[in-house]
Design an enzyme around this catalytic site. Structure first.
Site, short mmCIF file in Angstrom:
data_model
loop_
_atom_site.label_atom_id
_atom_site.label_comp_id
_atom_site.label_asym_id
_atom_site.label_seq_id
_atom_site.Cartn_x
_atom_site.Cartn_y
_atom_site.Cartn_z
N PRO A 195 0.84 -1.21 0.00
CA PRO A 195 0.00 0.00 0.00
C PRO A 195 0.86 1.25 0.00
O PRO A 195 1.85 1.35 0.72
CB PRO A 195 -0.79 -0.13 1.32
N GLY A 196 0.51 2.20 -0.84
CA GLY A 196 1.23 3.46 -0.89
C GLY A 196 2.40 3.51 -1.83
O GLY A 196 3.12 4.52 -1.87
N HIS A 239 16.99 1.52 31.04
CA HIS A 239 16.44 0.57 30.06
C HIS A 239 16.92 0.92 28.65
O HIS A 239 17.43 0.07 27.92
CB HIS A 239 14.91 0.58 30.13
N GLU A 240 16.75 2.18 28.27
CA GLU A 240 17.16 2.60 26.92
C GLU A 240 18.68 2.62 26.78
O GLU A 240 19.21 2.32 25.71
CB GLU A 240 16.56 3.97 26.58
#
Length: 650
Positions: free
Chosen positions: A206-207, A427-428
């Protein structure tokens, strides 16, 4: 259309007003106490007795007022005056002298009012019947037009799109250029006995510009262009779809050479026998009629049928056989050169700042289709207008890319407690450090703890090279990076949170695919286990059919666990070995909330942020030596090593 509608409404309102006035007058007159009507002889006797005070003569009507106040009326003969009538009845001149007699001429207003009162309701009823008949005729013609095609026609002398307006699909252009050449010079092919394909099926994500490409073919060939959606064939009435198909193909034959474009043909072209109505389903009748009409084309008709779909796997095989849609053109997502060309098209005519570098934008948008790039340019223009700028700068494009790629705008209004903010930062930072240590194929573009979309933070990686083949090492690196956030929480806080839910889902899927699809298990060997039905181009599994025993299923689970454990140990070893780097990146995230590519590189190389970088720097930068494209994080194939944004704890 609107003017006619207004005139009709005014006419109806006028009729209603006239009818209401006539009805009011008639009711008003009937409600009045009308005088008693007597004969002329009684009036003559009353005059002789001296009981009459006045007489008013209005035409043939005579109104008499008695001295006691009573009012009576009578009528005189048409050919004689009222005085002569009284004299013939014995009334003398002396008797008449005591009576006041007034003679009025009949007024035009009274006649018109009487006429209007009498025939007004008839006029209203007649006009109402006329309008109802007209409406019934219109409804009948509309009902009779159900079977007519709803195709929109673009004239041949007004092309709106050409091949110059389409970029990123050069191979498809070459395929469709033959169609254009056939429509322009059919004799060239006929002289060699060649037969141009009757139908061209365009397949792609799509697109990717399937509809735009079909319009470009018509614009280049300079022929009429009929366009209709597959869903417009089917109605609730039986036989309407087949009738519309016949009408569409008849119009096409009358206007040949021309192009008929059917968008989303999978709406009527699905496998027959799959509907609830069996072989008598309305959709299947429409498909049968399409097949018959395509077979009925002569070789000299010069009508090309182009259809588009992103679900070629569900189309009926009869549509794809030679003689119908026998040529398939694939429009895939563009590479870095195609994306650059698409950017050139969409920024044309827009005021751009001097700092715009479309090469950087093309490298930073891997996996974007043409519609995605158009959306990026539009979002950048909207952001520039919101900031009251006269030109679109690089900062607006960068923000637009992140909006499209990462799921929405930043949610800076969301306030996190210090503990949750610290947990999110580690965490990141865990994702970032493991990616630096183990994943050399991908570059960290940005790490942030600012929520965006559904994620409370993310580490955005883009690959140095767009790949279609991946090694076991690539997959293991991807698993380790995905587990880095959870392991960082465990090392620093001695506990884990729910922030790694999407990471664990990704890890499990990659490990299972390595065992069951790619033959990367030493114990199970190079075999594929299970047969999956997927949605083409979307990568979503519909169902899975097991073709192995319970013992093999248990062995698959053990091998998946082994791969995940191996990736877990890799990530844990990397974080424990560089705990100093983990703390450094986490503290930088707590201070600045967002780290860009240049800042991360400076942290990893020197242990400090670059002094010349502002507090809110650009997340895009020109790499020193990079000519390879990057990959969009949320559109990488399932087997690819690129890491999507990792959500922080909810």
């Amino acid at each position: 259309m609107n003017a006619n509608w207004s005139r009709n409404n005014i006419f109806v309102y006028l009729l209603i007003l006239v009818a209401a006035a006539a009805l009011f007058l008639s009711v008003f007159q009937s409600s009045d106490a009308r005088p008693e009507e007597v004969d002329v002889t009684s009036i003559a006797r009353a005059i002789q007795e001296g009981s009459v005070e006045s007489i008013v003569v209005n035409g043939d009507d005579v109104e008499v007022t008695m001295r006691d106040g009573d009012i009576v009326r009578t009528r005189k003969d048409e050919d004689i005056s009222f005085l002569e009538t009284l004299e013939s009845l014995g009334v003398s001149a002396t008797d008449i002298e005591s009576v006041e007699i007034t003679v009025d001429s009949p007024g035009q207003a009274g006649n018109w009012l009487t006429l209007l009162t009498s025939i007004g309701p008839l006029l209203f009823v007649g006009a109402l019947l006329f309008l109802l008949m007209r409406q019934a005729q219109g409804s009948n013609s509309q009902a009779m037009s159900f079977g007519k095609s709803k195709a929109k026609v673009q004239a041949a002398d007004k092309p709106t799109v050409t091949f110059d307006d389409v970029a990123g699909c050069d191979e498809a252009k070459v395929e469709l250029a033959e169609v254009v050449e056939f429509l322009k010079e059919p004799e060239k092919f006929a002289s060699l006995g060649a037969r141009i394909p009757k139908g061209v099926l365009m397949v792609g994500h799509p697109g990717t510009g399937k509809t735009l490409m079909a319009k470009a073919v018509a614009g280049e060939a300079g022929v009429p262009f009929f366009t209709i959606s597959g869903s417009e064939f089917v109605e609730m009435f039986v036989g309407v779809g087949a009738s519309r198909v016949r009408d569409l193909f008849e119009q096409a034959k009358r206007n040949s050479p021309c192009i008929v474009f059917i968008d989303e043909i999978d709406a009527v072209g699905r496998h027959r026998g799959a509907g609830l109505g069996g072989s008598h389903d309305e959709r299947e009748q429409t498909l049968n009629q399409i097949l018959v009409e395509m077979d009925g084309f002569d070789t000299d008709t010069n009508v090309i049928i182009i259809a588009a779909t992103n679900r070629p796997d569900i189309l009926d095989p009869a549509l794809l056989r030679p003689g119908r849609f026998d040529r398939r053109v694939v429009l895939d997502k563009p590479d870095v050169r195609g994306r650059r060309a698409i950017f050139d098209i969409h920024v044309k005519g827009k005021p751009l700042a001097n700092d715009i570098d479309l090469d950087i934008l093309a490298r930073a948008t891997p996996g974007f289709a043409g519609a995605d790039i158009e959306n990026v340019v539009n979002e950048a223009a909207i952001l520039a207008a919101r900031r009251n700028k006269r030109t679109i700068g690089m900062s607006e494009f960068e923000e637009a890319v992140e909006r499209v790629a990462l799921g929405g705008p930043e949610r800076r209004s969301r306030v996190l407690s210090e503990n949750r903010k610290r947990l999110t930062a580690y965490h990141e930072a865990g994702h970032a450090v493991v990616a630096k240590m183990l994943d050399s194929e991908n570059t960290l573009q940005k790490v942030t703890i600012i929520p965006r979309g559904q994620a409370a933070g993310y580490a955005w990686q883009v690959p140095e090279e767009e790949k279609t083949l991946y090694s076991k090492e690539d997959f293991m690196a991807r698993i380790a990076v995905a587990l880095g956030g959870r392991i960082a929480e465990e090392i620093v806080f001695g506990d884990i949170s729910s922030g790694a839910s999407s990471d664990l889902e990704q890890v499990t899927r990659i490990a299972r695919d390595m065992v069951t699809r790619y033959g990367m298990s030493e114990k199970l060997g190079p075999m594929v286990f299970g047969r999956k039905e997927e949605m083409v181009f979307l990568g979503r599994e519909i169902s899975e059919q097991r073709n192995y025993s319970e013992e093999v299923a248990e062995e698959i689970d053990r091998e998946v666990r082994k791969i995940v454990d191996e990736g877990y140990e890799m990530a844990r070893a990397a974080l424990e070995d560089r705990r100093d780097l983990l703390d450094l990146v986490a503290q930088a995230l707590l201070d600045q909330e967002t780290l860009t590519r240049d800042e991360l590189k400076s942290l990893f190389d020197t242990g400090a942020l670059p002094s010349d970088v502002p507090k809110t720097p650009s997340s895009f930068s020109r790499p020193a030596q990079q000519s390879k494209p990057a990959r969009r994080p949320d559109s990488a194939p399932q087997q690819g090593p690129a890491t999507p944004p990792s959500p922080a704890p909810a």
